[in-house]
Scaffold this active site. Structure first.
Site, PDB file in Angstrom:
ATOM      1  CD1 TRP A 218      -6.869  -1.081  -7.326  1.00  0.00           C
ATOM      2  CD2 TRP A 218      -4.797  -0.565  -7.997  1.00  0.00           C
ATOM      3  NE1 TRP A 218      -6.271  -0.366  -6.313  1.00  0.00           N
ATOM      4  CE2 TRP A 218      -5.005  -0.026  -6.707  1.00  0.00           C
ATOM      5  CE3 TRP A 218      -3.573  -0.352  -8.631  1.00  0.00           C
ATOM      6  CZ2 TRP A 218      -4.033   0.686  -6.027  1.00  0.00           C
ATOM      7  CZ3 TRP A 218      -2.593   0.365  -7.952  1.00  0.00           C
ATOM      8  CH2 TRP A 218      -2.828   0.870  -6.665  1.00  0.00           C
TER       9      TRP A 218
ATOM     10  CG  HIS B 197       0.152   7.700   2.605  1.00  0.00           C
ATOM     11  ND1 HIS B 197      -0.303   7.844   1.312  1.00  0.00           N
ATOM     12  CD2 HIS B 197       0.910   8.804   2.864  1.00  0.00           C
ATOM     13  CE1 HIS B 197       0.145   8.980   0.813  1.00  0.00           C
ATOM     14  NE2 HIS B 197       0.876   9.580   1.738  1.00  0.00           N
TER      15      HIS B 197
ATOM     16  CE1 TYR C 297      -2.361   0.351  -2.778  1.00  0.00           C
ATOM     17  CE2 TYR C 297      -3.110   2.590  -3.189  1.00  0.00           C
ATOM     18  CZ  TYR C 297      -2.144   1.612  -3.296  1.00  0.00           C
ATOM     19  OH  TYR C 297      -0.953   1.906  -3.927  1.00  0.00           O
TER      20      TYR C 297
ATOM     21  CG  HIS D 224       0.905   1.509  -1.329  1.00  0.00           C
ATOM     22  ND1 HIS D 224      -0.151   1.079  -0.531  1.00  0.00           N
ATOM     23  CD2 HIS D 224       0.733   2.854  -1.463  1.00  0.00           C
ATOM     24  CE1 HIS D 224      -0.916   2.106  -0.222  1.00  0.00           C
ATOM     25  NE2 HIS D 224      -0.403   3.197  -0.762  1.00  0.00           N
ATOM     26  CB  VAL D 225       7.273   1.997  -0.551  1.00  0.00           C
ATOM     27  CG1 VAL D 225       8.276   3.086  -0.182  1.00  0.00           C
ATOM     28  CG2 VAL D 225       7.282   0.894   0.499  1.00  0.00           C
TER      29      VAL D 225
END
Length: 339
Positions: free
Chosen positions: A168, A259, A264, A268-269
């Site tokens: 995704w 995190h 996942y 990513h921020v």
């Protein structure tokens, strides 16, 4: 995500909708509930995975009639609007107040407003794997102080063998999905990224939640070093500018964090409105982007030397691996159970 009918019984599904559902199921070899319109009464509850009273959220495992595989549904009550005109409609002749009790100047009531103010946000995962079901099941948590040696010995092999599909993510980066949710895009291969609205964000500024996905593939903060500073700084500077322009929220009112452990493994921020107590902002999980940048500026290989603390859920594979290594002592669990 497909729309969910507000009907709650099979009899309330209109004949037209029933025919449409049956026809599409017969004519299309669909494997996911997201591919068709459906009535919510086709969902059969198996068990409640968790009920979070603080967040007014419940997580349910079940199955959709006529579809193979399990499903997980997360239901969370919607937030109130800040719009005073909309709030005025809560206080009209159609809103029912039922008094439970009163004491001096204090009264406790049940309030039943108009139907449109009783909304619930729904997230549906279908088909849901055993990993998804375990992810949302309520479990006891344990703190881990992870050295880089433990990361290499336990965590990294777990990441490489057991992580969720991130197809995704690539769908967003390759413009195959969620294009209407894109807030900002920088196409540079090294320092570029896309910001999208978080799947669970309801669109209200006071619950603002966005995610930045870099084009450069990085698993987690353990992989970060000085070579990634241009990317991290670009996400911070360009990201805050884009959000300020689009949503009128200044950088000083944004909580920007990563995190560890993430849900996942594709770096990513998170960008969240500072006044919004978003899930996962706690000290044992969230790392401010500004702090990460400063740590790397002080020591380029900081995240290959630092001890990182985080929580693991009881029964999860990563928890089991730490138990086997003696990092978690299960004796404390049995004592707590007896107490």
């Amino acid at each position: 995500m497909a729309e969910i009918s507000s009907n709650t019984s099979a009899d309330e599904c209109t004949p037209t909708k029933k025919i449409k559902i049956e026809t599409e199921n017969e004519c299309k070899n669909v494997t996911s509930i997201h591919d068709v319109e459906f009535c919510s009464s086709t969902f059969n509850i198996k068990k409640v995975l968790q009920n979070n009273c603080t967040r007014k959220q419940i997580c349910i495992e079940g199955a959709f009639k006529g579809y193979e595989g399990s499903a997980v549904i997360l239901l969370e009550k919607q937030n109130f609007s800040d719009d005073e005109a909309a709030l005025k409609e809560l206080f009209n002749k159609d809103t029912v107040l039922h008094k439970l009790y009163n004491n001096n100047i204090y009264g406790n009531y049940e309030c039943y407003p108009l139907k449109k103010y009783n909304g619930i946000n729904a997230t549906i995962i279908h088909p849901a794997t055993a990993k998804h079901i375990e992810k949302f099941r309520r479990k006891d948590l344990h703190i881990i102080d992870e050295t880089y040696e433990l990361y290499q010995k336990i965590t990294l092999p777990y990441i490489e063998s057991s992580s969720f599909s991130i197809e995704w993510v690539y769908n967003i980066l390759e413009h195959k999905a969620e294009q209407d949710k894109i807030v900002y895009e920088d196409k540079d291969e090294k320092t570029g990224f896309i910001i999208v609205n978080d799947l669970k964000w309801d669109g209200q500024t006071n619950t603002l939640k966005c995610i930045a996905l870099p084009f450069q593939k990085i698993q987690c903060i353990r992989d970060l070093n000085a070579s990634h500073l241009p990317l991290l700084k670009n996400i911070r500077e360009a990201g805050t500018a884009a959000i300020a322009e689009k949503f009128n929220v200044p950088a000083s009112q944004l909580r920007i964090y990563l995190h560890y452990q993430p849900s996942y493994y594709y770096l990513h921020v998170h960008f969240a409105y500072l006044m919004f107590e978003a899930p996962g902002i706690y000290v044992e999980k969230a790392h401010l982007l500004s702090t990460i940048i400063r740590n790397i500026e002080l020591m380029s290989d900081y995240y290959t030397k630092a001890v990182l603390s985080y929580v693991v859920a009881e029964g999860d594979p990563l928890y089991t691996k730490f138990v086997k290594e003696g990092v978690i002592n299960e004796v404390s669990k049995s004592k707590t159970t007896e107490d």
